[in-house]
Each structure stands twice: as C-alpha cells, then as structure tokens.
Scaffold this active site. Structure first.
Site, PDB file in Angstrom:
ATOM      1  N   ASP A  37       0.914  -1.137   0.000  1.00 43.11           N
ATOM      2  CA  ASP A  37       0.000   0.000   0.000  1.00 43.11           C
ATOM      3  C   ASP A  37       0.949   1.180   0.000  1.00 43.11           C
ATOM      4  O   ASP A  37       1.578   1.481   1.016  1.00 43.11           O
ATOM      5  CB  ASP A  37      -0.858   0.002   1.266  1.00 43.11           C
ATOM      6  CG  ASP A  37      -1.812   1.172   1.270  1.00 43.11           C
ATOM      7  OD1 ASP A  37      -1.407   2.274   0.849  1.00 43.11           O
ATOM      8  OD2 ASP A  37      -2.969   1.002   1.684  1.00 43.11           O
ATOM      9  N   HIS A  38       1.092   1.833  -1.145  1.00 45.64           N
ATOM     10  CA  HIS A  38       2.211   2.788  -1.231  1.00 45.64           C
ATOM     11  C   HIS A  38       2.053   3.981  -0.291  1.00 45.64           C
ATOM     12  O   HIS A  38       3.018   4.667  -0.007  1.00 45.64           O
ATOM     13  CB  HIS A  38       2.462   3.230  -2.684  1.00 45.64           C
ATOM     14  CG  HIS A  38       1.512   4.266  -3.189  1.00 45.64           C
ATOM     15  ND1 HIS A  38       0.267   3.967  -3.622  1.00 45.64           N
ATOM     16  CD2 HIS A  38       1.628   5.610  -3.331  1.00 45.64           C
ATOM     17  CE1 HIS A  38      -0.347   5.077  -4.010  1.00 45.64           C
ATOM     18  NE2 HIS A  38       0.473   6.095  -3.842  1.00 45.64           N
ATOM     19  N   HIS A  91      -5.659   2.810   1.120  1.00 41.04           N
ATOM     20  CA  HIS A  91      -5.018   4.045   1.590  1.00 41.04           C
ATOM     21  C   HIS A  91      -5.786   4.705   2.738  1.00 41.04           C
ATOM     22  O   HIS A  91      -5.203   5.067   3.764  1.00 41.04           O
ATOM     23  CB  HIS A  91      -4.881   5.050   0.451  1.00 41.04           C
ATOM     24  CG  HIS A  91      -4.204   4.509  -0.776  1.00 41.04           C
ATOM     25  ND1 HIS A  91      -3.241   3.519  -0.714  1.00 41.04           N
ATOM     26  CD2 HIS A  91      -4.332   4.809  -2.089  1.00 41.04           C
ATOM     27  CE1 HIS A  91      -2.833   3.254  -1.948  1.00 41.04           C
ATOM     28  NE2 HIS A  91      -3.467   4.014  -2.793  1.00 41.04           N
TER      29      HIS A  91
HETATM   30  C1  BG6 Z   1      -3.367   4.471  -6.410  1.00 36.88           C
HETATM   31  C2  BG6 Z   1      -4.715   4.478  -7.075  1.00 36.88           C
HETATM   32  O1  BG6 Z   1      -3.271   3.437  -5.486  1.00 36.88           O
HETATM   33  O2  BG6 Z   1      -3.164   5.702  -5.751  1.00 36.88           O
HETATM   34  C3  BG6 Z   1      -4.873   5.660  -8.006  1.00 36.88           C
HETATM   35  O3  BG6 Z   1      -4.896   3.267  -7.802  1.00 36.88           O
HETATM   36  C4  BG6 Z   1      -4.542   6.947  -7.294  1.00 36.88           C
HETATM   37  O4  BG6 Z   1      -6.193   5.721  -8.538  1.00 36.88           O
HETATM   38  C5  BG6 Z   1      -3.200   6.836  -6.584  1.00 36.88           C
HETATM   39  O5  BG6 Z   1      -4.523   7.999  -8.251  1.00 36.88           O
HETATM   40  C6  BG6 Z   1      -2.946   8.057  -5.718  1.00 36.88           C
HETATM   41  O6  BG6 Z   1      -1.639   8.003  -5.238  1.00 36.88           O
HETATM   42  P1  BG6 Z   1      -0.892   9.316  -4.794  1.00 36.88           P
HETATM   43  O7  BG6 Z   1       0.427   8.835  -4.287  1.00 36.88           O
HETATM   44  O8  BG6 Z   1      -0.776  10.198  -6.000  1.00 36.88           O
HETATM   45  O9  BG6 Z   1      -1.745   9.946  -3.740  1.00 36.88           O
END
Ligand code: BG6
Length: 504
Positions: free
Chosen positions: A196-197, A259
């Site tokens: 989960d980045h 997230h």
């Molecule tokens: C991803 C989703 O996990 O996170 C995307 O699949 C989303 O839809 C993205 O745009 C958002 O990541 P960040 O790091 O730009 O907030």
C-alpha cells in the site's frame, strides 16, 4: 535535486541508512506496464544514485511483449528521465542498465518459466546475486493467483525469496482469503510484502513520529479531547485511461479499502511496544477490528459529471473512454466511521476520497473540543474556532496547528492562526518517493510498512459490508460536478452532526 547539490543540514543526521541489502535479483512481472515506468524504475534509479542498492544486484523485467534487452533498457531510461525526481546522471544509469535484463514470457507455460529460471541463474553467475530473489507482481489482479502459484512451484532452494504484491489485493474478502491461502502454500508471512504505497510516504510515517516520539500529543489523543477526525484523500485527476481497472474497482476498492483505512488505522492505533513489524501491525489490526460497519445513512457515494478543473473543461466519468454510459461505479466515497474502543468510543472519523475533486489534497485533521469556558465571550469579536492539528500528507507536506490569537489593537478580536512545520523548509531536502522506501525495505526484509494477511482481510470485511447495502439502491449518477468537493450528501453527512468539512 541531486544528492551532491544538497546543502548540509544537521537535522538530516542519523537519517542515512546503515544496513545494505543482501545481493539479490529483482524480477518485475508487468515490466511493460505503467507502474514500472512511472514508479518502479524511477525509484530504483534514485536508490542507485544514493548507493542504497547492493553492488551485487540484477533486475529482470518480465512481460509478454517481445522486446530485446536493449529496447527495454532504452524505454526504462526514458522513463527515469521523464518521471524520476533526481537529475539524470549517465554514470548511475549505466550502473543500473548493466544489471537490467528483459525476458518476454507470460510465465504460464513451462517454456516461459524455464527462460526466466535460466536468466536468473545467469544473473547469479554474472552478478553474484546468490540465489536471493524478490518477485514484484505489478500485474492486474486477475493474473496474481497464477503467478503466486508458479513462483511457489519454482522457488529457488538457494538463498531467500520474497514477493511484493501490488494492490488491490483481491476484490472482496473471499478473494483476498483465497490469495492469502495460495500464498501460505509456498511462503511464510515474513516473505510476503503486500503493497500500500501510502505507507511508504514520508508524511504518513511522520504521523507515527508525531504521535509516538512526542510527549505532548498522546495525552490528548483520545475521545476526551478530540471532537472528531477528518481524513481527506482528494484527487483532481480523473481515471487517466484506467477505465478497465477502475470500472471494476471504484473509489471504495481503489482508495478506501487500502489508503484511507491505513490512514485511519495509523491515526487511531495504540502506541506499539516497539517498532517491529509485528508490534506495529498488531496495533493497526486492532483498530480495524474495532471498527463497526457504518449504517447506510453514514456512507455516501458519488460519481463526477462534466465540470472544470483549473479552468479547463473535463468530461464526466461516463464519458471517459472505456466507461459504460450507464456506469454505476463510484468515483467518490465519504463515510462516518467509529472505532469502538476505550480511546475512541463515540468519536466520529469522517473520511472521504474522490477523483476530479477541486484540488489534490491528502490531510488528516484532528479537531479538538472547544475551550470549555471562554472568559472573554462577551467582549470578544470574531468566532472562537476549535484547535485543529492538521497532518498534510500531500502536497505541502508538513504539520500545522490552528489556534486562536488576539489581533493586535485595542479591542479583543480573535482570529485563527497557524503554526506550521513544513518538510521542505525544515530539512531542506527532497522527499523520497514512497516506492523507494518500500522497495528498499523489501530488499532489507522489513515488512513493517506492508499490509499483513489479517489486516487486509479486516479491511475487506468492512468494504464488503458497505458494498452489500449499496446493491440495494441505485443513486442518480452523476451527482457531483468535476472540480467541486463531491456530492451534496457528503456535506449533509457532516451537517447532520452540526459539523462541516474543512475547506482550504
Ligand atoms: C493508487 C490508485 O493506489 O493511488 C490511483 O490506484 C490513485 O487511482 C493513486 O490515483 C494516488 O496516489 P498518490 O500517491 O498520488 O496519492
């Protein structure tokens, strides 16, 4: 900014990593995909630039497209130049390119697997990667189960094997349980890295530092002092050509399940006894378990119609290429959640996430209860606002505290002022991308910032319950204009409780 150009800053001391990963080979499945271009190679390049990768290292990109090693390297070089956060240095790229190979296979047939095994053995010989393997599964959800199975069957007996599994991990509780069962056939939990980045973002980790490295917040971090919590994951972008994926996922599976719930868990969790993977994840799981399903009135979904983002007209969701004209997929979700434990009972967590909202902004706002008795009530002008601690995850990374101050002058006029900590200003250094941290942690074997099997299952239980009652009705979509803050019902959700969403 390249490392060499950074000014020396005493606050950065102690931040440099001490451990270097073991020699290993990184296999990326889905090497011709967007994630590999936009995130993985730029992250690998930034790690190489900072000498954080092991000297004995190799990368094998795997995808179905026929492509030569050289073509793959050229494409990745262009990706690093376009999407990387560091200035491009030929020398660093040469170091990485020398260790990069490409294998065209869909891996489902025995011949394809043999090609990959052959390439890995060659890497072991040439680069000394010692049989250690990281498999990065950057492939569509439908391909994951087969890959897990095949990798398990062919896992090397020399060295260690680790698996990075991209989100979404399943599409409901049952499919997540199946994937976990498949993983458990061949892998230990400590070998599995569910990504989960958001957990790799510096500001998300700083939430833990803020809470547990400072004495002043913890005593007031509870139902006695906190009125409510607001978490916003707002994006101004649309679905960026990902209709095939997004139509199946929607905001609830794309952002809420992972997230957003991670941000809730990190905000609400008890202090872990130490910072080991198990201690941190145990506390997060307890929060997820303590959350009960919100009633239908407490969940709002929305879908954007045509509108304007930064002055430019953008199409509605149903007019995006690849989206069904009568699609019922939600691009916005808001909910009022409760964590039923001693710390948080009756304290609402209002959360919202959406695409094509007015601005890109991810924040966690802790709104404290109002002062019990303002002594200057009679004479004070201006409204006394509650104190709010805002963790700015992105953009404008930092933390700010809002409190009332007296406006200079004869009368007693009060105004809300902000005390700000800004990452950029305090540390004078670029913030690493989440993927840098997560890839490195996996190479080091540290699962703390990855989702554990029981955690992902708890997340899905909550989502399944919400999706179940969504099946009963068909809201009139689209119900918000692109470039706004979502459907009116989301405002209503707060208004009913005498509260409102923060706007900045
Ligand atoms: C991803 C989703 O996990 O996170 C995307 O699949 C989303 O839809 C993205 O745009 C958002 O990541 P960040 O790091 O730009 O907030």
């Amino acid at each position: 900014m390249a490392v060499a150009e950074q000014q020396e800053n005493p606050l950065l001391e102690g931040l440099r990593l001490r451990r270097t990963p073991d020699p290993c080979a990184l296999v990326i499945f889905g090497a011709s995909g967007d994630l590999t271009k936009r995130k993985l190679f730029p992250a690998l390049y930034s790690l190489a630039l900072r000498h954080l990768l092991p000297e004995r290292f190799g990368i094998i990109g795997v995808a179905r497209t026929e492509e030569s090693d050289d073509d793959f390297r050229e494409a990745m070089k262009a990706a690093v130049q376009e999407f990387g956060r560091d200035a491009f240095q030929q020398e660093t790229w040469d170091w990485l390119a020398e260790r990069t190979r490409y294998v065209a296979t869909d891996f489902a047939d025995e011949g394809g697997q043999q090609r990959l095994v052959g390439a890995l053995n060659e890497l072991d010989e040439k680069q000394g990667t010692s049989g250690n393997r990281v498999y990065y599964l950057a492939v569509p959800p439908s391909a994951i189960a087969t890959l897990i199975h095949e990798i398990g069957e062919h896992r090397s007996t020399d060295g260690w094997t680790r698996l990075i599994v991209e989100k979404p991990f399943g599409r409901d509780l049952a499919s997540a349980q199946e994937l976990n069962a498949e993983l458990q056939q061949s892998f230990e939990e400590r070998e599995v890295f569910r990504i989960d980045h958001y957990l790799g973002k510096e500001t998300v980790q700083n939430l833990l530092a803020l809470r547990f490295a400072n004495g002043i917040f913890e005593p007031i971090w509870n139902r006695q002092f906190v009125d409510h919590v607001q978490i916003t994951v707002a994006e101004s972008i649309g679905i960026e050509g990902r209709a095939a994926f997004y139509e199946q996922a929607g905001a609830i599976r794309d952002i809420f399940q992972n997230h957003l719930l991670q941000l809730v868990a990190l905000t609400a969790m008890e202090p872990p006894i130490d910072f080991t993977a198990e201690s941190v994840r145990n506390e997060k799981v307890k929060v997820l378990r303590a959350m009960h399903t919100p009633g239908p009135k407490h969940v709002v979904r929305g879908q954007y119609g045509q509108g304007f983002i930064e002055g430019e007209e953008v199409p509605g969701y149903r007019d995006e290429p690849g989206v069904a004209r009568d699609s019922m997929t939600e691009t916005f979700v808001a909910a009022k959640l409760f964590v039923d434990n001693w710390r948080w009972a009756d304290t609402p967590f209002y959360v919202r996430a959406g695409k094509r909202l007015a601005r890109r902004e991810t924040t966690i706002a802790i709104e404290f209860k109002r002062a019990p008795h303002p002594p200057f009530e009679e004479s004070a002008e201006g409204e006394l606002q509650p104190n709010v601690l805002v963790v700015h995850i992105q953009p404008d990374e930092g933390v700010s505290l809002e409190f009332a101050a007296k406006v200079p002058g004869q009368g007693l006029t009060l105004r809300t002022v902000h005390m700000d900590f800004l990452y950029g200003g305090a540390f004078r250094t670029g913030i690493p991308e989440a993927y840098e941290r997560l890839i490195l942690d996996c190479l080091l074997g540290d699962t703390t910032l990855f989702t554990r099997s029981d955690e992902v299952e708890e997340q899905w239980s909550l989502v399944d319950a919400i999706v179940a009652f969504w099946k009963r009705d068909r809201p009139a979509f689209p119900n918000y204009e692109a470039g706004t803050w979502g459907p009116a019902a989301a405002d209503e959700l707060m208004r009913r409780d005498g509260r409102s969403w923060r706007r900045h």
